[in-house]
Design an enzyme around this catalytic site. Structure first.
Site, PDB file in Angstrom:
ATOM      1  N   CYS A 196      27.300  40.904  11.338  1.00  0.00           N
ATOM      2  CA  CYS A 196      28.049  40.503  10.151  1.00  0.00           C
ATOM      3  C   CYS A 196      29.352  39.825  10.576  1.00  0.00           C
ATOM      4  O   CYS A 196      30.101  40.376  11.374  1.00  0.00           O
ATOM      5  CB  CYS A 196      28.345  41.725   9.293  1.00  0.00           C
ATOM      6  SG  CYS A 196      29.429  41.329   7.907  1.00  0.00           S
ATOM      7  N   ASP A 229       6.542  12.268  -2.529  1.00  0.00           N
ATOM      8  CA  ASP A 229       7.726  13.055  -2.195  1.00  0.00           C
ATOM      9  C   ASP A 229       7.257  14.442  -1.772  1.00  0.00           C
ATOM     10  O   ASP A 229       7.332  15.398  -2.521  1.00  0.00           O
ATOM     11  CB  ASP A 229       8.634  13.138  -3.422  1.00  0.00           C
ATOM     12  CG  ASP A 229      10.026  13.589  -3.041  1.00  0.00           C
ATOM     13  OD1 ASP A 229      10.322  13.648  -1.837  1.00  0.00           O
ATOM     14  OD2 ASP A 229      10.813  13.887  -3.954  1.00  0.00           O
ATOM     15  N   CYS A 271      32.314  42.362   9.459  1.00  0.00           N
ATOM     16  CA  CYS A 271      32.527  43.709  10.007  1.00  0.00           C
ATOM     17  C   CYS A 271      31.744  43.968  11.296  1.00  0.00           C
ATOM     18  O   CYS A 271      31.767  45.075  11.827  1.00  0.00           O
ATOM     19  CB  CYS A 271      32.166  44.759   8.967  1.00  0.00           C
ATOM     20  SG  CYS A 271      30.409  44.848   8.622  1.00  0.00           S
ATOM     21  N   LYS A 290       5.009   6.311  -2.514  1.00  0.00           N
ATOM     22  CA  LYS A 290       5.689   7.106  -1.487  1.00  0.00           C
ATOM     23  C   LYS A 290       5.762   8.531  -2.011  1.00  0.00           C
ATOM     24  O   LYS A 290       6.606   8.867  -2.833  1.00  0.00           O
ATOM     25  CB  LYS A 290       7.090   6.543  -1.238  1.00  0.00           C
ATOM     26  CG  LYS A 290       7.762   7.115  -0.027  1.00  0.00           C
ATOM     27  CD  LYS A 290       9.006   6.302   0.319  1.00  0.00           C
ATOM     28  CE  LYS A 290       9.673   6.825   1.576  1.00  0.00           C
ATOM     29  NZ  LYS A 290      10.088   8.225   1.484  1.00  0.00           N
ATOM     30  N   CYS A 334      32.105  47.117   4.312  1.00  0.00           N
ATOM     31  CA  CYS A 334      32.367  45.798   4.901  1.00  0.00           C
ATOM     32  C   CYS A 334      33.432  45.055   4.073  1.00  0.00           C
ATOM     33  O   CYS A 334      33.280  44.903   2.865  1.00  0.00           O
ATOM     34  CB  CYS A 334      31.051  45.028   4.910  1.00  0.00           C
ATOM     35  SG  CYS A 334      31.197  43.301   5.316  1.00  0.00           S
ATOM     36  N   ARG A 394       6.288  16.571  10.761  1.00  0.00           N
ATOM     37  CA  ARG A 394       6.872  15.362  11.327  1.00  0.00           C
ATOM     38  C   ARG A 394       7.991  15.708  12.309  1.00  0.00           C
ATOM     39  O   ARG A 394       8.149  15.075  13.343  1.00  0.00           O
ATOM     40  CB  ARG A 394       7.423  14.484  10.216  1.00  0.00           C
ATOM     41  CG  ARG A 394       8.037  13.227  10.761  1.00  0.00           C
ATOM     42  CD  ARG A 394       8.473  12.275   9.677  1.00  0.00           C
ATOM     43  NE  ARG A 394       9.064  11.124  10.330  1.00  0.00           N
ATOM     44  CZ  ARG A 394      10.315  11.082  10.752  1.00  0.00           C
ATOM     45  NH1 ARG A 394      11.101  12.119  10.584  1.00  0.00           N
ATOM     46  NH2 ARG A 394      10.785  10.012  11.366  1.00  0.00           N
ATOM     47  N   TYR A 396      -2.724   8.713   4.460  1.00  0.00           N
ATOM     48  CA  TYR A 396      -2.451   7.293   4.271  1.00  0.00           C
ATOM     49  C   TYR A 396      -2.471   6.474   5.560  1.00  0.00           C
ATOM     50  O   TYR A 396      -2.178   5.293   5.541  1.00  0.00           O
ATOM     51  CB  TYR A 396      -1.112   7.103   3.558  1.00  0.00           C
ATOM     52  CG  TYR A 396       0.047   7.813   4.232  1.00  0.00           C
ATOM     53  CD1 TYR A 396       0.487   9.038   3.756  1.00  0.00           C
ATOM     54  CD2 TYR A 396       0.679   7.265   5.344  1.00  0.00           C
ATOM     55  CE1 TYR A 396       1.539   9.704   4.358  1.00  0.00           C
ATOM     56  CE2 TYR A 396       1.725   7.919   5.949  1.00  0.00           C
ATOM     57  CZ  TYR A 396       2.156   9.137   5.457  1.00  0.00           C
ATOM     58  OH  TYR A 396       3.192   9.790   6.065  1.00  0.00           O
ATOM     59  N   GLU A 448       1.456   1.436  -1.467  1.00  0.00           N
ATOM     60  CA  GLU A 448       1.069   2.817  -1.763  1.00  0.00           C
ATOM     61  C   GLU A 448       2.252   3.543  -2.384  1.00  0.00           C
ATOM     62  O   GLU A 448       3.390   3.150  -2.176  1.00  0.00           O
ATOM     63  CB  GLU A 448       0.677   3.535  -0.447  1.00  0.00           C
ATOM     64  CG  GLU A 448      -0.512   2.907   0.247  1.00  0.00           C
ATOM     65  CD  GLU A 448      -0.657   3.372   1.712  1.00  0.00           C
ATOM     66  OE1 GLU A 448       0.222   4.107   2.204  1.00  0.00           O
ATOM     67  OE2 GLU A 448      -1.635   2.975   2.343  1.00  0.00           O
ATOM     68  N   LYS A 505      12.747   2.289  -2.292  1.00  0.00           N
ATOM     69  CA  LYS A 505      13.173   3.593  -2.809  1.00  0.00           C
ATOM     70  C   LYS A 505      13.678   3.461  -4.242  1.00  0.00           C
ATOM     71  O   LYS A 505      14.459   2.564  -4.555  1.00  0.00           O
ATOM     72  CB  LYS A 505      14.306   4.144  -1.948  1.00  0.00           C
ATOM     73  CG  LYS A 505      13.890   4.476  -0.521  1.00  0.00           C
ATOM     74  CD  LYS A 505      13.437   5.912  -0.380  1.00  0.00           C
ATOM     75  CE  LYS A 505      14.622   6.866  -0.449  1.00  0.00           C
ATOM     76  NZ  LYS A 505      14.175   8.264  -0.370  1.00  0.00           N
ATOM     77  N   CYS A 553      24.183  42.645   5.201  1.00  0.00           N
ATOM     78  CA  CYS A 553      25.043  43.523   5.973  1.00  0.00           C
ATOM     79  C   CYS A 553      24.913  44.897   5.331  1.00  0.00           C
ATOM     80  O   CYS A 553      25.212  45.062   4.152  1.00  0.00           O
ATOM     81  CB  CYS A 553      26.493  43.049   5.917  1.00  0.00           C
ATOM     82  SG  CYS A 553      27.637  44.325   6.493  1.00  0.00           S
TER      83      CYS A 553
END
Ligand SMILES: [Zn+2]
Length: 704
Positions: free
Chosen positions: A421, A119, A424, A117, A442, A138, A220, A115, A328, A437
């Site tokens: 932050c 992505d 600051c 794969k 800051c 998953r 699948y 099959e 792969k 922030c």
């Protein structure tokens, strides 16, 4: 009996039945049975009834296909089936020898299903008595997130099966390439690839938002609880198809002989290629070649033992089933470990999480820092410190975390932004996808703001680099942009190590010279509503030639005038007006104007227009350069001469400007016969231009 008096329970059932049929015809079979108008009418009626009688809403009501605005969290749920990853191979020879070894292990003749794969995002759909009860990501294979409400918006997932069975179905949610490109154009933070956009969508809080994204799923694998009649994988696939699921029809069955494979596929009434073992290598080569032409992304092929009894015999290792392997495809990617996640405070106060990873070589350079954009991005990746990740280079340059390959073993949870932050300690606020922030004073914001202002692509102040700025901030002498123009540099720096007389004089000269920078540059440097060079050109080009013109628009909250300018949308207009109305920005503008900076575009333009000698050319720029750093400077030169620029090499690209470290784009350009130009040649092209131009009459007009 007229419809108003009809029993609502009966009417809801009838409408639900009808709409389910229509939805299936529309989404799964792509053959609409009724007009959109008729469909909407029935749909509205169903929603109306369900609102009036919520207790009568069916658990598999078609109305759930459009999602709800109810906020949904994603509680963690334990998987009840093994959700393991696959062992991997990177050469087709490795896969064929795995097939041979596996056969030898069980000493029996086997068949294998191959099959694609996908992505995408791996999902498990749990059905009880035929009803979809849970959709779970998953996660780490043991525990995932419950995303049921969002997954219900995917039209090709049946909410009810034709049989009252308990079954868990594994599938991959994905976004086709074309839809990805279209959607990504409008994203605040564009995604690296369709998978990340799909994963981000699944984690949207409002399922009504999810419903707007044309996600798809291919399933699948099915795990029935209790007895089931299946002896092989292909009959599982054909059963799932008969339940109404979408399956990827690009599969192949490999048997000892081709006719045997054909017979088995026919028996299972399943589409697919029937092949013999001898065909395996050529199948892999052919498929690898076809990969880029597929309408969706795949990153390999999955090879599974077809015989279920053998699967049981082979069993599992701790991590992988022994009856399947993933082949792969090669990719310009690398794996590394996330050692830490830091936060940076930008000039607008925006907080950006940055992954510090163990240094790793990707596409010719070493990567150790990777931006993670914002919290939703991290949530989408389910990323924690210590995780092993796959990284790639986006557009050949910017490294991006693609996915988590292996969760950390310390039990670190998904990383969360701090509440205060880091610079600051002001409580952070969330606006849209990003966190800010809100404190304009800051220290980190001030530093980023000043560095941006003085930077090469903005005011380009000579001798006023990041180190000088940091020194001055540390001395407490720079608090905001106007201080650059009021500071007594001799007094401030004469006792500071590293700042000699010459250097101080250079700084003073650089600062003074920058006062002559054009209005449009000042506009960009202030970072109002994140105006870039292009937007500044558009504004000035459409007659808004002074800050007063813009302030007037902001005072009147006049979004309309801005949106009449081509290429300025309501979102940018809003940002610009809000930026101009920021009190700190108003003070900054008033002070800088007093100090002599340009707040009006000079009558005569700063640079005479150049001959449009790159007109009708489309350039792509890749790699790094000596004279064009950042390389946007090269893009500007091309655009100034009427050339178009693109970020990837396609059939339309006419020239590739290739600097050092040019990678896949160079290869692609060579393949497509695109003209390749190096930096030296490019400089000559530009110079030729300048000489020609001197002899020509300078036109008074600017083209945008
Ligand atoms: Zn702060």
């Amino acid at each position: 009996m007229n419809t108003d008096e009809q029993d609502p329970r009966q009417e809801i059932e009838n409408l639900s039945d009808l709409l389910r049929t229509y939805q299936r015809a529309y989404y799964v079979d792509a053959r609409p049975l009724v007009s959109d108008l008729e469909y909407d009418r029935l749909f509205d009626r169903l929603q109306e009834l369900e609102e009036a009688h919520p207790h009568l809403r069916l658990p598999d009501s078609p109305s759930q296909r459009v999602g709800s605005d109810l906020s949904s969290e994603f509680p963690e749920v334990e998987h009840t089936i093994p959700v393991l990853s696959l062992d991997k191979a990177y050469a087709s020879g490795e896969v064929s020898s795995w097939m041979i070894k596996t056969e030898a292990k069980v000493s029996q003749e086997l068949s294998f299903v191959v099959e694609e794969k996908m992505d995408g995002v791996s999902i498990v759909l749990y059905y009880e008595k035929g009803l979809l009860v849970r959709a779970v990501t998953r996660g780490n294979g043991m525990v995932g997130n419950d995303v049921t409400a969002n997954l219900k918006t995917i039209a090709s997932i049946p909410l009810r099966l034709p049989e009252e069975v308990d079954v868990a179905v594994r599938g991959e949610v994905f976004l086709p390439k074309e839809e990805f490109l279209e959607l990504n154009k409008r994203m605040e933070t564009p995604y690296a690839n369709p998978r990340n956009l799909a994963a981000g969508t699944i984690r949207r809080i409002k399922s009504s938002e999810v419903a707007k994204v044309p996600l798809r799923i291919y399933v699948y694998e099915g795990f029935w609880s209790g007895d089931h009649p299946f002896t092989d994988h292909i009959s599982i696939l054909s059963t799932l198809a008969s339940y109404g699921f979408s399956l990827n029809s690009n599969i192949a069955l490999f048997c000892k002989s081709r006719s045997d494979a054909l017979q088995r596929l026919e028996k299972a009434s399943l589409a697919g290629e029937a092949l013999s073992f001898a065909d395996f290598d050529s199948y892999v080569i052919k498929h690898t070649g076809q990969r880029s032409e597929l309408p969706y992304e795949i990153d390999g092929l999955v090879v599974k033992v077809n015989e279920l009894s053998v699967r049981e015999t082979l069993g599992y290792t701790e991590r992988h089933p022994r009856w399947a392997i993933a082949y792969k495809f090669e990719s310009p990617q690398a794996q590394t470990v996330v050692e830490n996640i830091d936060v940076q405070v930008g000039r607008t106060g925006r907080i950006t999480p940055v992954a510090r990873v163990a240094p790793v070589l990707v596409g010719g350079s070493t990567v150790s820092n990777i931006t993670l954009h914002n919290q939703p991005y991290i949530d989408m990746l389910e990323l924690a410190v210590g995780d092993i990740v796959e990284i790639s280079k986006r557009g050949d340059v910017i490294p991006a975390v693609e996915r988590v390959i292996e969760k950390n073993e310390k039990g670190n949870k998904v990383w969360k932004l701090p509440l205060l932050c880091p610079s600051c300690s002001t409580p952070l606020v969330i606006r849209g996808a990003h966190t800010f922030c809100p404190n304009v004073a800051c220290p980190d914001q001030v530093s980023s703001r000043l560095k941006f202002f003085a930077g090469k692509a903005q005011m380009d102040i000579d001798s006023f680099g990041p180190e000088t700025i940091t020194t001055l901030i540390d001395l407490g002498l720079l608090e905001d942009v106007p201080d650059i123009y009021t500071l007594d540099y001799e007094k401030a720096l004469s006792d500071t190590p590293g700042f000699g007389e010459k250097k101080i004089a250079a700084i003073k000269a650089g600062v003074e010279k920058s006062k002559g920078q054009s209005f449009r540059r000042v506009l960009v440097s202030l970072g109002i509503g994140e105006i870039g060079k292009k937007a500044a050109d558009l504004l000035v080009g459409s007659g808004l030639t002074s800050i007063d013109d813009l302030l007037e628009i902001a005072d009147k909250d006049d979004v309309e005038t801005l949106t009449t300018i081509k290429q300025i949308g309501p979102k940018s207009a809003r940002l610009l007006i809000d930026g101009l109305n920021d009190p700190a920005m108003r003070v900054r503008i008033a002070q800088l104007r007093k100090l002599g900076l340009q707040f009006e575009e000079a009558e005569a333009s700063e640079a005479p227009p150049l001959e449009q000698s790159f007109a009708s050319q489309t350039w792509c720029v890749t790699g790094s350069f000596v004279h064009f750093n950042p390389r946007t400077l090269a893009l500007e030169e091309i655009e100034k001469r009427g050339g178009r620029t693109t970020s990837s090499v396609t059939g339309k690209t006419t020239h590739l400007l290739a600097g050092s470290g040019a990678g896949s784009k160079l290869a692609q350009a060579t393949r497509l016969g695109v003209k390749i130009v190096n930096e030296e040649r490019f400089l000559t092209l530009l110079k030729e231009e300048k000489t020609n131009q001197k002899s020509e009459d300078v036109q008074g007009e600017f083209s945008f």
